[in-house]
Design an enzyme around this catalytic site. Sequence first.
Site, mmCIF file in Angstrom:
data_model
loop_
_atom_site.group_PDB
_atom_site.id
_atom_site.type_symbol
_atom_site.label_atom_id
_atom_site.label_comp_id
_atom_site.label_asym_id
_atom_site.label_seq_id
_atom_site.Cartn_x
_atom_site.Cartn_y
_atom_site.Cartn_z
ATOM 1 C CG HIS A 119 -44.807 -69.768 -5.330
ATOM 2 N ND1 HIS A 119 -46.031 -70.137 -4.833
ATOM 3 C CD2 HIS A 119 -45.054 -69.064 -6.471
ATOM 4 C CE1 HIS A 119 -46.991 -69.692 -5.633
ATOM 5 N NE2 HIS A 119 -46.426 -69.028 -6.633
ATOM 6 C CE LYS B 36 -23.999 -70.885 12.690
ATOM 7 N NZ LYS B 36 -24.930 -71.636 13.429
ATOM 8 C CD GLU C 2 -31.456 -65.970 14.058
ATOM 9 O OE1 GLU C 2 -31.830 -67.132 14.237
ATOM 10 O OE2 GLU C 2 -30.314 -65.580 14.346
ATOM 11 C CB SER D 262 -21.790 -70.385 17.579
ATOM 12 O OG SER D 262 -21.737 -71.614 18.272
#
Length: 463
Positions: free
Chosen positions: A162, A289, A296, A283
């Site tokens: 979980h 970043k 992704e 970024s």
Amino acid sequence: MDNEKKKKKPRAGRFSGDLSDVAAKISSSLHFDSRLYHHDIRGSRAHAKMLNRIGILSDQELALIIKGLSGIEEEIKAGSFSFSEAFEDIHMNIEAELTRRIGEAGKKLHTARSRNDQVALDMRLYLKQESGAVHELLVKLVRVIVDSAEKSMDIIMPGYTHLQVAQPVRFSHHLLAYAWGLLRDIGRLRAAAAACGGLPLGSGACAGVNYPADREFVRRELGFEEIIPNSMDAVSDRDFVLDFLYFASVCGVRLSRFCEELVLWSSSEFGFVKLSDSVTTGSSIMPQKRNPDIAELIRGKSGRLAGNLVAVIILLKGLPMTYNRDLQEDKERLFDSVDTIKLCLAGMIEMLSTMAVNTDRMRQAVFKNFSTATDIADYLAMKKIPFRESHEIVGRIVRSCEEKGIDFFSLTVEDFREFSPVFGEDIVEILDPEKSPDRKLSAGSTSRKEVAAQIKALKEYIT
Ligand code: ARG
């Protein structure tokens, strides 16, 4: 469009007019099926040899065809071949150009053949070849995982259920969980490749051909396992496409889940791994970043793999026997899945082989969040307290620690004894998350012995 060529299309005998522009656009598959050229030519070569064996082509005609096809193949490969939109697909482009080059002999090549058995053949040859390439990548990925599991035997991290800290595990064990899944993917891929093993050529449009086609010869020539025994099945079957698309969807979902973990692990909150610069982007606005875009995107691309499976399964659903033109729509979906899964596997290999692991952050995480609570319950159970009761006792300890904002390590043996008199000095060792994995005694567990056995077994599979 080249009007000269337009007149030479097979429509010439039956139709007085040409397809409208929009119909030609719907009909054309050349912009995607040209990637089948090598397989189409390979099939034509075998077919021509067979026609020669049964006396339809003379030796001289065969020689002309073989030479003509080789010239065309080389030009397509070199990018110098000029395709004609006047011919809707790769099969007709090659045949028409062959005839233009060698004359009469070229016109005989399509004897005892239909584009229906021809395209079914090309697709099987293509998929057999691509399955080999995908297989190589899969094995390489498993190897990268097994290698890094072998190197990280001493790294302990929290195992999650979980997404809540559950129990201490070896980082190796976590990595190997993906390797076993990939091994099942290899099984699915092999089954998909085996489904391409039947030869459709010699089935004609659907009923068979009016010639004593030597299908056994063609089978041997092209390395098929068997001849498809029913000509109608041969031209209408696309199960092998579905099998590959299903394999790619399942494998894609696995890579997606792995990528989800890489995204989480590389966040500053987890900090378990650092992805290399080669797979990380910045970024345009936030200078600090380091975005895990490649992970992704692999996660994102798994969606199109599942979409391609759904597209083809629905494409096939309502089709009557035998060939229907709808079948042309299987190609872009299959080609996309082949390209996508290859790209994703290569991306995973690069990400995993260049990733740095932050052992300290994993260690810190496993020392928090009561990861050894189950070990404490088992300790009490070993001292003859029924497990349900032990579970409740440890639950009370966790609750009391939480109320005080402390963890197990702040408790003395005396504190433990307040919850149960059976606690002894030996509880201290039980609290250590780094000792927890080796207390696991079951086969397939995260203990050093069992993880080493997994590594050994996996190595045997992939060598
Ligand atoms: N381009 C077609 C396909 O991809 C093959 C041609 C068969 N066409 C036909 N009208 N029978 O399925």
